[in-house]
Scaffold this active site. Structure first.
Site, short mmCIF file in Angstrom:
data_model
loop_
_atom_site.label_atom_id
_atom_site.label_comp_id
_atom_site.label_asym_id
_atom_site.label_seq_id
_atom_site.Cartn_x
_atom_site.Cartn_y
_atom_site.Cartn_z
N HIS A 57 0.82 -1.22 0.00
CA HIS A 57 0.00 0.00 0.00
C HIS A 57 0.85 1.26 0.00
O HIS A 57 2.04 1.23 0.31
CB HIS A 57 -0.91 0.03 1.24
CG HIS A 57 -2.14 -0.82 1.11
ND1 HIS A 57 -2.13 -2.18 1.34
CD2 HIS A 57 -3.42 -0.51 0.75
CE1 HIS A 57 -3.34 -2.67 1.15
NE2 HIS A 57 -4.14 -1.69 0.78
N LYS A 59 -1.12 5.11 4.50
CA LYS A 59 -2.10 4.23 5.13
C LYS A 59 -1.80 4.11 6.62
O LYS A 59 -0.65 3.91 7.01
CB LYS A 59 -2.07 2.86 4.46
CG LYS A 59 -3.09 1.87 5.00
CD LYS A 59 -3.20 0.64 4.13
CE LYS A 59 -4.16 -0.39 4.70
NZ LYS A 59 -5.49 0.14 5.01
N1 NDP Z 1 -12.99 -0.94 1.92
C1 NDP Z 1 -12.30 -0.39 0.93
O1 NDP Z 1 -12.46 -0.75 -0.25
C2 NDP Z 1 -11.34 0.70 1.25
C3 NDP Z 1 -11.14 1.05 2.54
N2 NDP Z 1 -10.28 2.05 2.85
C4 NDP Z 1 -10.22 2.39 4.25
O2 NDP Z 1 -11.07 3.52 4.44
C5 NDP Z 1 -10.56 4.35 5.47
C6 NDP Z 1 -10.33 5.75 4.89
O3 NDP Z 1 -9.30 5.68 3.96
P1 NDP Z 1 -8.71 7.00 3.28
O4 NDP Z 1 -9.82 7.77 2.66
O5 NDP Z 1 -7.56 6.60 2.47
O6 NDP Z 1 -8.19 7.76 4.59
P2 NDP Z 1 -8.07 9.35 4.82
O7 NDP Z 1 -7.19 9.52 6.01
O8 NDP Z 1 -7.74 10.05 3.57
O9 NDP Z 1 -9.57 9.77 5.21
C7 NDP Z 1 -10.15 9.57 6.47
C8 NDP Z 1 -10.97 10.82 6.74
O10 NDP Z 1 -11.78 10.58 7.88
C9 NDP Z 1 -11.77 11.79 8.62
N3 NDP Z 1 -12.24 11.52 9.98
C10 NDP Z 1 -11.53 11.15 11.07
N4 NDP Z 1 -12.35 11.00 12.12
C11 NDP Z 1 -13.61 11.30 11.69
C12 NDP Z 1 -14.87 11.35 12.29
N5 NDP Z 1 -15.05 11.04 13.59
N6 NDP Z 1 -15.95 11.70 11.56
C13 NDP Z 1 -15.81 12.02 10.25
N7 NDP Z 1 -14.62 12.01 9.62
C14 NDP Z 1 -13.54 11.64 10.33
C15 NDP Z 1 -10.36 12.28 8.52
O11 NDP Z 1 -10.27 13.64 8.88
P3 NDP Z 1 -8.84 14.24 9.38
O12 NDP Z 1 -7.91 14.06 8.23
O13 NDP Z 1 -9.19 15.66 9.69
O14 NDP Z 1 -8.45 13.44 10.56
C16 NDP Z 1 -10.10 12.05 7.04
O15 NDP Z 1 -10.57 13.12 6.26
C17 NDP Z 1 -9.29 3.67 5.96
O16 NDP Z 1 -9.59 2.86 7.07
C18 NDP Z 1 -8.88 2.81 4.77
O17 NDP Z 1 -8.10 1.72 5.13
C19 NDP Z 1 -9.59 2.72 1.90
C20 NDP Z 1 -9.72 2.38 0.59
C21 NDP Z 1 -10.61 1.33 0.15
O1 LIG Z 2 -6.11 2.29 3.17
C1 LIG Z 2 -6.26 1.91 1.98
O2 LIG Z 2 -5.82 2.54 1.02
C2 LIG Z 2 -7.01 0.67 1.75
N1 LIG Z 2 -7.57 0.09 2.76
C3 LIG Z 2 -8.35 -1.09 2.72
C4 LIG Z 2 -7.71 -2.20 3.50
O3 LIG Z 2 -7.06 -1.94 4.53
O4 LIG Z 2 -7.85 -3.37 3.12
C5 LIG Z 2 -8.74 -1.49 1.32
C6 LIG Z 2 -7.71 -1.23 0.29
O5 LIG Z 2 -6.68 -2.16 0.46
C7 LIG Z 2 -7.18 0.18 0.36
#
Ligand code: NDP
Ligand SMILES: O=C(O)C1=N[C@H](C(=O)O)C[C@H](O)C1
Length: 264
Positions: free
Chosen positions: A141, A145
């Site tokens: 990744h 992350k």
């Molecule tokens: N299931 C899937 O297919 C995928 C899952 N993911 C997962 O999704 C999650 C997000 O990933 P990603 O977008 O890359 O991460 P980011 O860090 O870019 O985004 C997370 C966001 O959540 C915000 N946040 C934190 N706490 C809160 C809260 N209590 N309420 C609302 N917003 C909040 C953060 O704000 P701030 O920056 O101000 O703290 C930030 O803007 C991760 O756990 C990742 O692993 C990612 C990609 C694909």
């Molecule tokens: O944080 C990410 O970027 C991603 N998070 C998810 C995970 O932890 O499996 C899904 C994907 O791999 C991207």
């Protein structure tokens, strides 16, 4: 309330709306004619705004520290939840199952990965697991992350371990004594999981399977978070048809049916 089947668009809120995934999810919901983006919640924003906007489904793409509170709030305010956020343990899932009994009409989808490629690799790994004595999972990744191993890798290893147990396989052979702690990765239910963090990568996973004289490699590569959006929309549209807790987008897809893309 089956999403897309009524006259009115389904009202959707995105939590984590200013994050990498959240921004794309907002755009995807906004562009879907059967959905209406009614709230974009960031860290520090009031969840009450979600209720005031009449959200029916919340998409949580936040952080492990926030997701449980968000799910609890949604279930106690009549809002279905689709979450891709990581950090799920058996205890956390049990807690959500318990909350769901208090809100039996509501659905919660915990999707370790919304990408069809990743969902299929998990399925193929499950199918292949019983045929190979060795197996390891490598996830790769971007270095921003927050967690390791990835939620997808943990889920993949759990599915493989369950398939091996069902088939009565012996433990994965491994005579190694680690000279440095961590050299053999993490142990998830007896399956080794390795995490690589590298600038230039987004989200990738390999499942390596080995038997006498042969190996099989299953690999998924995500180059753009656009790949996750059809799965997010499937989750949003179908969550109301699946009350209680569902883990894994595959439960909303007909993986064994006629060929079609996840978003179709
Ligand atoms: N299931 C899937 O297919 C995928 C899952 N993911 C997962 O999704 C999650 C997000 O990933 P990603 O977008 O890359 O991460 P980011 O860090 O870019 O985004 C997370 C966001 O959540 C915000 N946040 C934190 N706490 C809160 C809260 N209590 N309420 C609302 N917003 C909040 C953060 O704000 P701030 O920056 O101000 O703290 C930030 O803007 C991760 O756990 C990742 O692993 C990612 C990609 C694909
Ligand atoms: O944080 C990410 O970027 C991603 N998070 C998810 C995970 O932890 O499996 C899904 C994907 O791999 C991207």
């Amino acid at each position: 309330m089956s999403a897309g089947s009524g006259q009115e668009p389904l009202r959707v809120a995105v939590l984590g709306a200013r994050g990498r995934m959240g921004r794309q999810a907002c755009a995807a919901v906004d562009a879907a004619p059967d959905l209406e983006l009614v709230a974009e919640i960031g860290r520090g924003d009031r969840l009450d705004a979600l209720a005031e906007a009449g959200a029916q489904v919340a998409v949580d793409l936040t952080v492990p520290a926030a997701v449980m509170g968000n799910v609890e709030w949604c279930l106690s305010h009549g809002v279905h939840v689709v979450t891709g956020t990581t950090g799920w343990t058996a205890d956390r899932l049990d807690t959500v199952r318990q909350w769901c009994t208090q809100a039996p009409a509501l659905g919660v989808l915990v999707a370790p990965n919304f990408g069809i490629g990743a969902v299929l690799v998990m399925r193929f790994a499950q199918q292949a697991a019983r045929f190979f004595e060795s197996v390891e999972v490598v996830e790769l990744h971007h270095p921003d992350k927050l967690d390791a191993p990835s939620g997808t890798a943990v889920r993949t290893a759990q599915l493989i371990a369950a398939a091996r147990a069902e088939a009565g396989l012996d433990p994965v052979p491994d005579a190694t004594v680690e000279a440095l702690e961590g050299a053999r990765g993490a142990d998830v239910d007896g399956v080794r999981v390795h995490a690589v963090r590298l600038r230039g990568l987004l989200a990738h996973q390999e499942v390596l399977l080995g038997g006498p004289g042969e190996t099989l490699t299953l690999r998924d590569d995500t180059y753009d978070r656009a790949s996750f959006m059809p799965g997010v929309l499937v989750g949003v549209r179908k969550v109301a048809d699946h009350p209680g807790l569902t883990v894994g987008l595959e439960n909303y897809l007909d993986l064994d049916g006629a060929p079609r893309r996840a978003g179709d």
